[in-house]
Every structure is written in C-alpha cells, then in structure tokens.
Scaffold this motif. Sequence first.
Motif, PDB file in Angstrom:
ATOM      1  N   ASN A  65      12.107 -29.323 -98.987  1.00  0.00           N
ATOM      2  CA  ASN A  65      13.222 -28.721 -99.849  1.00  0.00           C
ATOM      3  C   ASN A  65      13.782 -29.691-101.298  1.00  0.00           C
ATOM      4  OD1 ASN A  65      14.203 -27.184 -97.597  1.00  0.00           O
ATOM      5  ND2 ASN A  65      15.520 -28.466 -96.759  1.00  0.00           N
ATOM      6  N   ALA A  66      12.519 -30.413-101.288  1.00  0.00           N
ATOM      7  CA  ALA A  66      12.148 -31.101-102.644  1.00  0.00           C
ATOM      8  C   ALA A  66      11.298 -30.991-103.497  1.00  0.00           C
ATOM      9  CB  ALA A  66      11.949 -33.119-102.046  1.00  0.00           C
ATOM     10  N   GLY A  67      10.286 -30.073-103.419  1.00  0.00           N
ATOM     11  CA  GLY A  67       9.717 -29.265-103.505  1.00  0.00           C
ATOM     12  C   GLY A  67       8.286 -29.047-103.736  1.00  0.00           C
ATOM     13  N   TRP A  68       8.251 -30.189-102.422  1.00  0.00           N
ATOM     14  CA  TRP A  68       6.651 -30.621-101.924  1.00  0.00           C
ATOM     15  C   TRP A  68       5.859 -29.829-101.274  1.00  0.00           C
ATOM     16  CZ3 TRP A  68       3.870 -35.553-102.450  1.00  0.00           C
ATOM     17  CH2 TRP A  68       4.238 -36.484-102.616  1.00  0.00           C
ATOM     18  N   THR A  69       4.501 -29.516-101.257  1.00  0.00           N
ATOM     19  CA  THR A  69       4.264 -28.839-100.444  1.00  0.00           C
ATOM     20  C   THR A  69       3.939 -29.528 -99.078  1.00  0.00           C
ATOM     21  OG1 THR A  69       2.787 -26.864-102.094  1.00  0.00           O
ATOM     22  CG2 THR A  69       1.778 -27.779-100.409  1.00  0.00           C
ATOM     23  N   VAL A  70       3.854 -28.780 -98.507  1.00  0.00           N
ATOM     24  CA  VAL A  70       3.433 -29.645 -97.085  1.00  0.00           C
ATOM     25  C   VAL A  70       3.084 -29.388 -96.223  1.00  0.00           C
ATOM     26  CG1 VAL A  70       6.498 -30.866 -97.551  1.00  0.00           C
ATOM     27  CG2 VAL A  70       5.504 -28.794 -95.662  1.00  0.00           C
ATOM     28  N   SER A  71       1.499 -29.720 -95.308  1.00  0.00           N
ATOM     29  CA  SER A  71       1.246 -29.502 -94.580  1.00  0.00           C
ATOM     30  C   SER A  71       1.170 -30.121 -93.259  1.00  0.00           C
ATOM     31  CB  SER A  71      -0.805 -30.060 -95.271  1.00  0.00           C
ATOM     32  OG  SER A  71      -2.253 -29.685 -94.016  1.00  0.00           O
ATOM     33  N   LEU A  72       1.547 -29.743 -92.170  1.00  0.00           N
ATOM     34  CA  LEU A  72       1.733 -30.021 -90.937  1.00  0.00           C
ATOM     35  C   LEU A  72       1.239 -29.825 -90.028  1.00  0.00           C
ATOM     36  CD1 LEU A  72       5.337 -27.265 -91.386  1.00  0.00           C
ATOM     37  CD2 LEU A  72       4.485 -29.741 -92.383  1.00  0.00           C
ATOM     38  N   GLY A  73       0.484 -31.347 -89.415  1.00  0.00           N
ATOM     39  CA  GLY A  73      -0.591 -31.448 -88.484  1.00  0.00           C
ATOM     40  C   GLY A  73       0.556 -31.030 -86.905  1.00  0.00           C
ATOM     41  N   MET A  74      -0.073 -30.051 -86.917  1.00  0.00           N
ATOM     42  CA  MET A  74       0.597 -30.373 -85.100  1.00  0.00           C
ATOM     43  C   MET A  74      -0.451 -30.018 -83.635  1.00  0.00           C
ATOM     44  SD  MET A  74       2.592 -27.871 -86.967  1.00  0.00           S
ATOM     45  CE  MET A  74       4.839 -27.817 -87.991  1.00  0.00           C
ATOM     46  N   ARG A  75      -0.249 -30.151 -83.024  1.00  0.00           N
ATOM     47  CA  ARG A  75      -0.947 -29.491 -81.974  1.00  0.00           C
ATOM     48  C   ARG A  75      -1.405 -27.971 -81.107  1.00  0.00           C
ATOM     49  NH1 ARG A  75      -3.400 -33.061 -78.019  1.00  0.00           N
ATOM     50  NH2 ARG A  75      -2.795 -35.644 -78.404  1.00  0.00           N
ATOM     51  N   THR A  76       0.128 -27.605 -81.647  1.00  0.00           N
ATOM     52  CA  THR A  76      -0.041 -25.791 -81.225  1.00  0.00           C
ATOM     53  C   THR A  76       0.803 -25.618 -82.535  1.00  0.00           C
ATOM     54  OG1 THR A  76       0.069 -26.071 -79.412  1.00  0.00           O
ATOM     55  CG2 THR A  76       0.719 -23.984 -80.145  1.00  0.00           C
ATOM     56  N   PRO A  77       0.359 -24.935 -83.461  1.00  0.00           N
ATOM     57  CA  PRO A  77       0.766 -24.947 -85.126  1.00  0.00           C
ATOM     58  C   PRO A  77       1.796 -23.588 -84.693  1.00  0.00           C
ATOM     59  CG  PRO A  77      -2.516 -25.170 -85.397  1.00  0.00           C
ATOM     60  CD  PRO A  77      -1.742 -25.009 -83.449  1.00  0.00           C
ATOM     61  N   GLN A  78       2.450 -23.902 -85.831  1.00  0.00           N
ATOM     62  CA  GLN A  78       3.513 -22.587 -85.667  1.00  0.00           C
ATOM     63  C   GLN A  78       4.767 -23.193 -87.078  1.00  0.00           C
ATOM     64  OE1 GLN A  78       6.208 -23.261 -82.330  1.00  0.00           O
ATOM     65  NE2 GLN A  78       7.225 -21.028 -83.073  1.00  0.00           N
TER      66      GLN A  78
END
Length: 234
Positions: free
Chosen positions: A26-39
């Motif tokens: 929401n602040a304008g960053w691109t985020v890469s999300l590390g997840m066990r099960t990507p969703q």
Amino acid sequence: MSDTRIALISGANRGIGAAVAQVLFNAGWTVSLGMRTPQMPDWAEDAPDRVHVFAYDAASEKSAQDWAKAVMETHGRIDAVIANAGIMIPKTPIEITDDEMAQLLDINVQGPRRLAAACWDGLKVSGKGRVIILGSLSGKRVKSARAGSYAMSKFAAVGLAHALRHTGFEDGIRATVVCPGFVATDMALAISDRAAEAMTDPKDLAAVIQMLIELPNEASVAEFCVNCQLEESF
C-alpha cells in the motif's frame, strides 16, 4: 532494473508477515512473498505486477539462494529483507530434545542468516539496503521456563541482527532487530490467555517496520522494542 523498491518478506502467508506485505504494498513497494505454499493475496488484485510469490523453505539454504536469484532476475534489485519466518516450541531447556532445539535454531537463527546472505550482494547495490530480523522480547529477557528454549533462539537472533549491522554498515546496509511482545497472531494466541484486542495489532508492527526500512542511512536503528503491556525488557 525496476524503479520501484522491492522487499522480500519471509513467512508472508499470515500474521506479521502478511501484515508487513500489505502495508508495504500500500506504501508503493513491490513485495516478494516467501511462503511454504505460494498464494497471491486478495489485496494484490489492483497491481499484481508489484507482488511476487515464491515457495520458500526457511530451513533450506538453496531455497534462500533460489529466492534471491529469482527476484534479481525478475526485478533487478533487492532493497529490503524482512526475515519474519519463525517457530515456537514451548519447552524448557531441560525438556527440549536436541532435535527440537536444533530446529528452533535452524528456523529462527540460521534461516534469517541464510536469507540475508543470499540477498547480500543485491542489498549492497543501492547503498541503502535494509535488513529486518523479527526477534522478540523473548530475545531480551526470559519471562518463563517454558519460553526458555524459544528465548535462547531469539537471543541469538538479536545477536545476528547486530552482527549483520556491523558487517554491512560501510556498504550502506542497515540491519535492525524488531522485538515485539505479544502480537495478535496464531502463535501468540495459542500460548497466552490474553485477548487478541489486548495484544499488539500486526498492522501496527508492520507500520513500525515500514518506518524503519524507509529511514535514511544517517538514522540507523539497531533495536526496536514494541510491547502491549508495561514490562521491563532487560
């Protein structure tokens, strides 16, 4: 290379990690999300190009390396790492087994170290890379016997953040350990009788993390403690 800052967030499927991801997005960053099960999260629908999901295992050095490589290949930069993935085993240092203690240290200490190491070259590029280690007030004091083994791992996580801060300082990398008390997450609610509304809201902790990674190099913060109650942390 993308013009938008990008942050890698481990344990991003729920709790603190999910809150950090949404606040940064929401602040304008691109985020890469590390997840066990990507969703892909629902809130990413308006700008899916600013959300990257990756199948991340905090116990695997290769997983950390593969994640950093994927982000660099896709976006060409890494501006911040928020090492949030962690586990809790509520046992005293006497009750806990060697295997369980090794697991605590592997996920809570080695995991963040491996992720920071994998991202290190990318963090150097801008001269203002940021690393956030999710510690705990349990890394500042031992509040109960059954929290003792977990506290041992979090004391080590605090030390890791300080070591990273020294290692990267001349390259503009700033490392901070964020040490919350009870946060209204599944982990905290499972070990406390305190109501969720009496705990720190994950979104408030996420706002703290956003502030820390957006500070200039000349406003370096080594530790940031957050608590929902009046309590000495040392």
